[in-house]
Design a protein around this motif. Structure first.
Motif, PDB file in Angstrom:
ATOM      1  N   ARG A  22     -10.514   9.103  -4.044  1.00  0.00           N
ATOM      2  CA  ARG A  22     -10.965   9.848  -2.820  1.00  0.00           C
ATOM      3  C   ARG A  22     -12.075   9.799  -2.693  1.00  0.00           C
ATOM      4  N   LYS A  23     -13.085  10.236  -3.664  1.00  0.00           N
ATOM      5  CA  LYS A  23     -14.410  10.450  -3.623  1.00  0.00           C
ATOM      6  C   LYS A  23     -15.105   9.048  -3.548  1.00  0.00           C
ATOM      7  N   ARG A  24     -14.476   7.812  -4.099  1.00  0.00           N
ATOM      8  CA  ARG A  24     -15.167   6.481  -3.873  1.00  0.00           C
ATOM      9  C   ARG A  24     -15.034   6.104  -2.374  1.00  0.00           C
ATOM     10  N   ILE A  25     -13.978   6.457  -1.789  1.00  0.00           N
ATOM     11  CA  ILE A  25     -13.575   6.245  -0.477  1.00  0.00           C
ATOM     12  C   ILE A  25     -14.642   6.927   0.599  1.00  0.00           C
ATOM     13  N   GLU A  26     -14.745   8.160   0.184  1.00  0.00           N
ATOM     14  CA  GLU A  26     -15.694   9.066   1.139  1.00  0.00           C
ATOM     15  C   GLU A  26     -16.978   8.526   0.843  1.00  0.00           C
ATOM     16  N   THR A  27     -17.496   8.084  -0.457  1.00  0.00           N
ATOM     17  CA  THR A  27     -19.036   7.532  -0.406  1.00  0.00           C
ATOM     18  C   THR A  27     -18.995   6.327   0.409  1.00  0.00           C
ATOM     19  N   SER A  28     -17.908   5.244   0.403  1.00  0.00           N
ATOM     20  CA  SER A  28     -18.291   4.207   0.984  1.00  0.00           C
ATOM     21  C   SER A  28     -18.238   4.499   2.456  1.00  0.00           C
ATOM     22  N   ILE A  29     -17.608   5.260   2.987  1.00  0.00           N
ATOM     23  CA  ILE A  29     -17.598   5.624   4.618  1.00  0.00           C
ATOM     24  C   ILE A  29     -18.873   6.460   4.928  1.00  0.00           C
ATOM     25  N   ARG A  30     -19.398   7.074   4.102  1.00  0.00           N
ATOM     26  CA  ARG A  30     -20.723   7.846   4.168  1.00  0.00           C
ATOM     27  C   ARG A  30     -21.985   6.847   4.264  1.00  0.00           C
ATOM     28  N   MET A  50       0.874  -1.147  -0.041  1.00  0.00           N
ATOM     29  CA  MET A  50       0.062  -0.129   0.082  1.00  0.00           C
ATOM     30  C   MET A  50       0.824   1.178  -0.112  1.00  0.00           C
ATOM     31  N   GLU A  51       0.439   2.232  -0.856  1.00  0.00           N
ATOM     32  CA  GLU A  51       1.482   3.318  -0.766  1.00  0.00           C
ATOM     33  C   GLU A  51       0.525   4.586  -0.804  1.00  0.00           C
ATOM     34  N   LEU A  52       0.799   5.708   0.041  1.00  0.00           N
ATOM     35  CA  LEU A  52       0.063   6.788   0.043  1.00  0.00           C
ATOM     36  C   LEU A  52       0.383   7.819  -0.966  1.00  0.00           C
ATOM     37  N   LYS A  53      -0.399   8.317  -1.584  1.00  0.00           N
ATOM     38  CA  LYS A  53      -0.532   9.292  -2.525  1.00  0.00           C
ATOM     39  C   LYS A  53      -1.443  10.497  -2.113  1.00  0.00           C
ATOM     40  N   ILE A  54      -0.796  11.614  -1.728  1.00  0.00           N
ATOM     41  CA  ILE A  54      -1.300  12.908  -1.473  1.00  0.00           C
ATOM     42  C   ILE A  54      -1.685  13.700  -2.664  1.00  0.00           C
ATOM     43  N   SER A  55      -2.693  14.184  -2.864  1.00  0.00           N
ATOM     44  CA  SER A  55      -2.975  15.280  -3.677  1.00  0.00           C
ATOM     45  C   SER A  55      -2.387  16.588  -3.593  1.00  0.00           C
ATOM     46  N   LYS A  56      -2.022  17.236  -4.681  1.00  0.00           N
ATOM     47  CA  LYS A  56      -1.383  18.348  -4.509  1.00  0.00           C
ATOM     48  C   LYS A  56      -2.360  19.409  -4.391  1.00  0.00           C
ATOM     49  N   ARG A  57      -2.146  20.445  -3.692  1.00  0.00           N
ATOM     50  CA  ARG A  57      -3.047  21.728  -3.638  1.00  0.00           C
ATOM     51  C   ARG A  57      -2.955  22.336  -4.799  1.00  0.00           C
ATOM     52  N   PHE A 110      -6.245  13.088 -11.333  1.00  0.00           N
ATOM     53  CA  PHE A 110      -7.384  12.545 -11.783  1.00  0.00           C
ATOM     54  C   PHE A 110      -7.553  11.391 -10.808  1.00  0.00           C
ATOM     55  N   LEU A 111      -6.508  10.545 -11.018  1.00  0.00           N
ATOM     56  CA  LEU A 111      -6.938   9.161 -10.006  1.00  0.00           C
ATOM     57  C   LEU A 111      -7.182   9.257  -8.738  1.00  0.00           C
ATOM     58  N   LYS A 112      -6.214  10.163  -8.220  1.00  0.00           N
ATOM     59  CA  LYS A 112      -6.471  10.511  -6.676  1.00  0.00           C
ATOM     60  C   LYS A 112      -7.739  11.104  -6.324  1.00  0.00           C
ATOM     61  N   THR A 113      -8.137  11.897  -7.263  1.00  0.00           N
ATOM     62  CA  THR A 113      -9.523  12.633  -6.741  1.00  0.00           C
ATOM     63  C   THR A 113     -10.636  11.459  -7.022  1.00  0.00           C
ATOM     64  N   THR A 114     -10.735  10.840  -7.895  1.00  0.00           N
ATOM     65  CA  THR A 114     -11.766   9.586  -8.308  1.00  0.00           C
ATOM     66  C   THR A 114     -11.612   8.586  -6.942  1.00  0.00           C
TER      67      THR A 114
END
Length: 63
Positions: A25-33, A1-8, A19-23
């Motif tokens: 992140r959104k998928r993970i946030e949706t699952s948690i919600r 597992m590798e941590l990839k942080i989005s740029k500001r 684009f990959l990081k954003t999609t």
């Protein structure tokens, strides 16, 4: 597992995987919600047996 942080947003260096990081992140946030929406905010029960019954039924329905 590798941590990839989005740029500001105002970063001067390019981020090739933005684009990959954003999609992801959104998928993970949706699952948690969705998991949070399934759980109870509070459990209203008068007796100990009623409380245990509600917990048991929730676990059975979740599976």
């Amino acid at each position: 597992m590798e941590l990839k942080i989005s740029k500001r947003k105002n970063s001067k260096k390019a981020d090739g995987h933005g684009f990959l990081k954003t999609t992801m992140r959104k998928r993970i946030e949706t699952s948690i919600r969705e998991i949070i929406e399934l759980t109870f905010q509070s459990i209203l029960a008068v007796t100990r047996e009623g409380f245990l019954l509600k917990i048991l039924l929730f676990v059975m329905a979740y599976h």
